[in-house]
Design a protein around this motif. Sequence first.
Motif, PDB file in Angstrom:
ATOM      1  N   GLU A  26       0.830  -1.210   0.000  1.00  0.00           N
ATOM      2  CA  GLU A  26       0.000   0.000   0.000  1.00  0.00           C
ATOM      3  C   GLU A  26       0.864   1.260   0.000  1.00  0.00           C
ATOM      4  O   GLU A  26       2.039   1.239   0.399  1.00  0.00           O
ATOM      5  CB  GLU A  26      -0.912   0.028   1.245  1.00  0.00           C
ATOM      6  CG  GLU A  26      -2.093  -0.917   1.157  1.00  0.00           C
ATOM      7  CD  GLU A  26      -3.174  -0.616   2.193  1.00  0.00           C
ATOM      8  OE1 GLU A  26      -3.033   0.371   2.967  1.00  0.00           O
ATOM      9  OE2 GLU A  26      -4.175  -1.363   2.230  1.00  0.00           O
ATOM     10  N   THR A  27       0.255   2.357  -0.431  1.00  0.00           N
ATOM     11  CA  THR A  27       0.869   3.691  -0.334  1.00  0.00           C
ATOM     12  C   THR A  27      -0.214   4.628   0.198  1.00  0.00           C
ATOM     13  O   THR A  27      -1.390   4.472  -0.148  1.00  0.00           O
ATOM     14  CB  THR A  27       1.325   4.195  -1.724  1.00  0.00           C
ATOM     15  OG1 THR A  27       2.171   3.209  -2.317  1.00  0.00           O
ATOM     16  CG2 THR A  27       2.074   5.520  -1.622  1.00  0.00           C
ATOM     17  N   CYS A  28       0.194   5.586   1.026  1.00  0.00           N
ATOM     18  CA  CYS A  28      -0.802   6.562   1.492  1.00  0.00           C
ATOM     19  C   CYS A  28      -0.303   7.990   1.272  1.00  0.00           C
ATOM     20  O   CYS A  28       0.903   8.250   1.180  1.00  0.00           O
ATOM     21  CB  CYS A  28      -1.182   6.335   2.951  1.00  0.00           C
ATOM     22  SG  CYS A  28       0.114   6.630   4.137  1.00  0.00           S
ATOM     23  N   GLY A  29      -1.250   8.879   1.141  1.00  0.00           N
ATOM     24  CA  GLY A  29      -0.958  10.301   0.974  1.00  0.00           C
ATOM     25  C   GLY A  29      -1.948  11.125   1.779  1.00  0.00           C
ATOM     26  O   GLY A  29      -3.018  10.635   2.160  1.00  0.00           O
TER      27      GLY A  29
ATOM     28  N   TRP B 209      -7.291  11.881   3.461  1.00  0.00           N
ATOM     29  CA  TRP B 209      -6.153  11.041   3.064  1.00  0.00           C
ATOM     30  C   TRP B 209      -6.552  10.182   1.886  1.00  0.00           C
ATOM     31  O   TRP B 209      -7.739  10.041   1.562  1.00  0.00           O
ATOM     32  CB  TRP B 209      -5.645  10.217   4.248  1.00  0.00           C
ATOM     33  CG  TRP B 209      -6.642   9.280   4.887  1.00  0.00           C
ATOM     34  CD1 TRP B 209      -7.857   9.616   5.428  1.00  0.00           C
ATOM     35  CD2 TRP B 209      -6.523   7.863   5.039  1.00  0.00           C
ATOM     36  NE1 TRP B 209      -8.496   8.508   5.917  1.00  0.00           N
ATOM     37  CE2 TRP B 209      -7.698   7.403   5.694  1.00  0.00           C
ATOM     38  CE3 TRP B 209      -5.555   6.933   4.717  1.00  0.00           C
ATOM     39  CZ2 TRP B 209      -7.914   6.060   6.012  1.00  0.00           C
ATOM     40  CZ3 TRP B 209      -5.762   5.589   5.045  1.00  0.00           C
ATOM     41  CH2 TRP B 209      -6.932   5.176   5.684  1.00  0.00           C
ATOM     42  N   ILE B 210      -5.549   9.628   1.238  1.00  0.00           N
ATOM     43  CA  ILE B 210      -5.765   8.781   0.054  1.00  0.00           C
ATOM     44  C   ILE B 210      -4.824   7.590   0.204  1.00  0.00           C
ATOM     45  O   ILE B 210      -3.702   7.747   0.695  1.00  0.00           O
ATOM     46  CB  ILE B 210      -5.495   9.590  -1.236  1.00  0.00           C
ATOM     47  CG1 ILE B 210      -5.738   8.754  -2.499  1.00  0.00           C
ATOM     48  CG2 ILE B 210      -4.090  10.202  -1.265  1.00  0.00           C
ATOM     49  CD1 ILE B 210      -5.721   9.593  -3.805  1.00  0.00           C
ATOM     50  N   HIS B 211      -5.299   6.404  -0.141  1.00  0.00           N
ATOM     51  CA  HIS B 211      -4.388   5.256  -0.104  1.00  0.00           C
ATOM     52  C   HIS B 211      -4.788   4.216  -1.132  1.00  0.00           C
ATOM     53  O   HIS B 211      -5.909   4.207  -1.620  1.00  0.00           O
ATOM     54  CB  HIS B 211      -4.261   4.677   1.312  1.00  0.00           C
ATOM     55  CG  HIS B 211      -5.437   3.885   1.812  1.00  0.00           C
ATOM     56  ND1 HIS B 211      -6.653   4.446   2.116  1.00  0.00           N
ATOM     57  CD2 HIS B 211      -5.580   2.555   2.072  1.00  0.00           C
ATOM     58  CE1 HIS B 211      -7.478   3.518   2.561  1.00  0.00           C
ATOM     59  NE2 HIS B 211      -6.862   2.348   2.530  1.00  0.00           N
ATOM     60  N   THR B 212      -3.808   3.358  -1.441  1.00  0.00           N
ATOM     61  CA  THR B 212      -4.043   2.317  -2.435  1.00  0.00           C
ATOM     62  C   THR B 212      -4.452   1.022  -1.747  1.00  0.00           C
ATOM     63  O   THR B 212      -4.055   0.751  -0.606  1.00  0.00           O
ATOM     64  CB  THR B 212      -2.760   2.023  -3.236  1.00  0.00           C
ATOM     65  OG1 THR B 212      -1.686   1.795  -2.324  1.00  0.00           O
ATOM     66  CG2 THR B 212      -2.408   3.170  -4.169  1.00  0.00           C
ATOM     67  N   HIS B 213      -5.241   0.235  -2.465  1.00  0.00           N
ATOM     68  CA  HIS B 213      -5.478  -1.171  -2.147  1.00  0.00           C
ATOM     69  C   HIS B 213      -4.919  -1.939  -3.335  1.00  0.00           C
ATOM     70  O   HIS B 213      -5.615  -2.124  -4.325  1.00  0.00           O
ATOM     71  CB  HIS B 213      -6.983  -1.453  -1.986  1.00  0.00           C
ATOM     72  CG  HIS B 213      -7.553  -1.047  -0.668  1.00  0.00           C
ATOM     73  ND1 HIS B 213      -8.883  -1.229  -0.334  1.00  0.00           N
ATOM     74  CD2 HIS B 213      -6.969  -0.485   0.420  1.00  0.00           C
ATOM     75  CE1 HIS B 213      -9.091  -0.789   0.906  1.00  0.00           C
ATOM     76  NE2 HIS B 213      -7.954  -0.320   1.380  1.00  0.00           N
ATOM     77  N   PRO B 214      -3.638  -2.345  -3.260  1.00  0.00           N
ATOM     78  CA  PRO B 214      -3.015  -2.953  -4.449  1.00  0.00           C
ATOM     79  C   PRO B 214      -3.747  -4.202  -4.936  1.00  0.00           C
ATOM     80  O   PRO B 214      -3.820  -4.447  -6.124  1.00  0.00           O
ATOM     81  CB  PRO B 214      -1.600  -3.298  -3.990  1.00  0.00           C
ATOM     82  CG  PRO B 214      -1.390  -2.563  -2.715  1.00  0.00           C
ATOM     83  CD  PRO B 214      -2.727  -2.290  -2.122  1.00  0.00           C
TER      84      PRO B 214
END
Length: 228
Positions: free
Chosen positions: A70-73, A123-128
């Motif tokens: 995952e990545t978050c911003g 916030w924003i994040h990925t669910h790969p």
Amino acid sequence: MHPTPHNHPPSLARPLSLPPLLKPQAPQPPQFATTSHLENNTPLRTLFLPSPLRHRFLSLASPQTAQNLETCGILAGTLLQNALFITHLIIPEQTSTPDTCEMTNEASLHTYCDTHDLMVLGWIHTHPSQTCFLSSRDLHTHVWFQMQLPESVAIVCAPSKEPSWGVFRLTDPPGVGVVRACEKPGIFHPHEEGRLFTDALGRPGHVVEYEELRFEVVDLRPMGKGRV
Ligand SMILES: [Zn+2]
Ligand SMILES: [Zn+2]
């Protein structure tokens, strides 16, 4: 006989200015109307989201996504005329796994926001590899954002699934109260109560996509290069 200054009535002897409270007011700029509400009827100000932001975030996240991490911003911005505008995507220092992402060194994020006069708007994040939803851990993360600012949103990008992205907030009630009171152990755990979060994009949600809204990307990760 000519009047001398000290003979003037006091009101004329004084400079021609009014006390501050009586000065004519500058016309107020038009205010954005609130058209959305929490479930408890609290009005929500409109939150403008630059449409290209999620694509930019996904491209920054792609090396992590390729490794199933995952990545978050952080979404930051400003309040203007009773509306909120996302103007910055900040990538904080972080550690991640395939289904979690955790900010480290939060102080550097707060310092950046303070020095640039930015509000944290969500916030924003990925669910790969997961679908597009808020996990129980995401709910516990997001409740803190929403307690600071009811308009805060959580954007999830699930590039391998359909739908591939969503903009969410906790319901209030029941979401905010249930998650705040939850003391269940474990990173992931079931919540019995239904509908703890809802879609925030488009009517009746309070988030509006805006193609032309400019935003900056700031990468605070050690391997990042600052403003990119
Ligand atoms: Zn998540
Ligand atoms: Zn819980």
